[in-house]
Write a protein that holds these residues in place. Structure first.
Motif, mmCIF file in Angstrom:
data_model
loop_
_atom_site.group_PDB
_atom_site.id
_atom_site.type_symbol
_atom_site.label_atom_id
_atom_site.label_comp_id
_atom_site.label_asym_id
_atom_site.label_seq_id
_atom_site.Cartn_x
_atom_site.Cartn_y
_atom_site.Cartn_z
ATOM 1 N N ASN A 128 0.855 -1.185 0.000
ATOM 2 C CA ASN A 128 0.000 0.000 0.000
ATOM 3 C C ASN A 128 0.894 1.239 0.000
ATOM 4 O O ASN A 128 0.911 2.027 0.949
ATOM 5 N N PRO A 129 1.691 1.410 -1.064
ATOM 6 C CA PRO A 129 2.695 2.479 -1.072
ATOM 7 C C PRO A 129 2.083 3.870 -1.006
ATOM 8 O O PRO A 129 1.121 4.169 -1.701
ATOM 9 N N ARG A 130 2.668 4.688 -0.148
ATOM 10 C CA ARG A 130 2.270 6.091 -0.053
ATOM 11 C C ARG A 130 3.311 7.003 -0.673
ATOM 12 O O ARG A 130 3.007 8.138 -1.029
ATOM 13 N N GLN A 131 4.537 6.508 -0.783
ATOM 14 C CA GLN A 131 5.622 7.304 -1.336
ATOM 15 C C GLN A 131 6.439 6.423 -2.275
ATOM 16 O O GLN A 131 7.018 5.429 -1.847
ATOM 17 N N ILE A 132 6.451 6.775 -3.553
ATOM 18 C CA ILE A 132 7.170 5.993 -4.561
ATOM 19 C C ILE A 132 8.294 6.845 -5.135
ATOM 20 O O ILE A 132 8.082 7.991 -5.524
ATOM 21 N N LEU A 133 9.481 6.282 -5.181
ATOM 22 C CA LEU A 133 10.637 6.978 -5.747
ATOM 23 C C LEU A 133 10.925 6.421 -7.132
ATOM 24 O O LEU A 133 11.061 5.203 -7.308
ATOM 25 N N ILE A 134 11.040 7.319 -8.118
ATOM 26 C CA ILE A 134 11.242 6.904 -9.504
ATOM 27 C C ILE A 134 12.403 7.686 -10.113
ATOM 28 O O ILE A 134 12.303 8.906 -10.279
ATOM 29 N N PRO A 135 13.504 7.028 -10.447
ATOM 30 C CA PRO A 135 14.574 7.742 -11.157
ATOM 31 C C PRO A 135 14.125 8.066 -12.572
ATOM 32 O O PRO A 135 13.453 7.255 -13.218
ATOM 33 N N THR A 136 14.473 9.237 -13.061
ATOM 34 C CA THR A 136 14.045 9.624 -14.400
ATOM 35 C C THR A 136 15.184 10.276 -15.171
ATOM 36 O O THR A 136 16.001 10.995 -14.596
ATOM 37 N N ASN A 137 15.229 9.997 -16.467
ATOM 38 C CA ASN A 137 16.188 10.657 -17.358
ATOM 39 C C ASN A 137 15.455 11.460 -18.433
ATOM 40 O O ASN A 137 16.031 11.808 -19.460
ATOM 41 N N PHE A 138 14.161 11.727 -18.182
ATOM 42 C CA PHE A 138 13.324 12.559 -19.039
ATOM 43 C C PHE A 138 13.036 11.914 -20.398
ATOM 44 O O PHE A 138 12.594 12.596 -21.332
ATOM 45 N N SER A 139 13.268 10.630 -20.550
ATOM 46 C CA SER A 139 13.035 9.942 -21.819
ATOM 47 C C SER A 139 11.567 9.527 -21.944
ATOM 48 O O SER A 139 10.797 9.563 -20.973
#
Length: 275
Positions: free
Chosen positions: A138-149
């Motif tokens: 039940n995630p409340r905070q998700i971290l996502i690395p992004t390179n804008f692709s």
């Protein structure tokens, strides 16, 4: 709302049963069909039981612990684990695959990622949710690395769709040119500071534009820009500081190898998109 079909793989280990618990939770949230697959590896067929008998015994175990499951959605097959999972996922039109991070020889506390798990991910044409712990999904905070692709955009939007109640922290990590090399090229200290500031400002501007282009609620998305090397320790340190419940990542570009290194070290569930 688009109908979803999830596929969960289990080996009936403690890890495998936790996979089913979490997959059921997610399927119920999205009113999705949940299929379950168990592959009996070919080397096991020196046993007396035939596949039909194994399938019935396995289903009895599953249905006793998970009465919500439907027998018509249970796939018990003989063969190669990686191949059979990929084929069933294609046959049923699965939109998400849920697997464990290790086989029956390991406990969660070891956080090991087996070679079979990695092969399943590499061969998957759909997102793979890798279960790394027995905490509620039940995630409340998700971290996502992004390179804008474009691949990054797809991963972010699909993650937001799967977990609409979660806040998304989008992390862009960038490097500055090595100062010693710039001096070798004849840059002055002022030149170096100005150049580094320009890079930082460009990265922050690109991050703002990318976040705006996603058209997600601003209350649900924050953009983080950090200077440093792209490595799991730095990423996981950031993850911990933001109280991350789930990590989402794609495997294209500079993240191709990083994703599997991160998966090895993470103690949070990891959603992986392969492109």
């Amino acid at each position: 709302m688009t109908h979803r079909t999830f596929l969960a793989a289990t080996d009936f280990s403690e890890t495998g049963m936790t996979v089913l618990h979490k997959a059921l939770t997610l399927a119920e949230t999205h009113q999705a069909d949940l299929h379950v697959i168990h592959v009996v590896e070919e080397s096991w067929f020196t046993l007396k039981q035939d596949l039909k008998s194994i399938r019935e015994h396995s289903w009895n175990v599953l249905s006793s612990q998970f009465p919500q499951l439907h027998k018509k959605f249970f796939h018990c097959l003989q063969g190669n684990v990686v191949r059979e999972i990929a084929e069933i996922a294609e046959q049923i039109g699965a939109t998400l695959l849920v697997i464990g991070s290790s086989g029956e020889n390991y406990m969660f506390k070891e956080f090991l990622v087996g070679s079979t798990t990695k092969s399943i991910i590499r061969n998957s044409s759909i997102p793979v949710l890798v279960i790394k712990n027995d905490l509620p999904l039940n995630p409340r905070q998700i971290l996502i690395p992004t390179n804008f692709s474009d691949h990054s955009r797809t991963a972010i939007l699909e993650t937001a769709s799967l977990f609409p109640q979660a806040e998304l922290s989008l992390l862009n990590i960038y490097n500055l040119p090595f100062e010693g090399r710039l001096r070798t090229y004849g840059f002055t200290e002022d030149d170096i500071l100005e150049y580094q500031m320009q890079i930082r400002q460009n990265e922050e501007l690109a991050a703002e534009r990318f976040a705006a282009s996603l058209r997600l609620s601003p209350e649900k998305v924050q953009m983080l820009t950090r200077k440093g090397p792209l490595n799991p320790p730095l990423f996981l340190e950031t993850s911990k500081s933001y109280g991350t419940d789930l990590i989402s990542i794609h495997t294209s570009g500079s993240y191709s190898f990083f994703a599997f290194d991160l998966l090895e070290e993470a103690d949070r569930d990891v959603l992986i998109f392969t492109f």
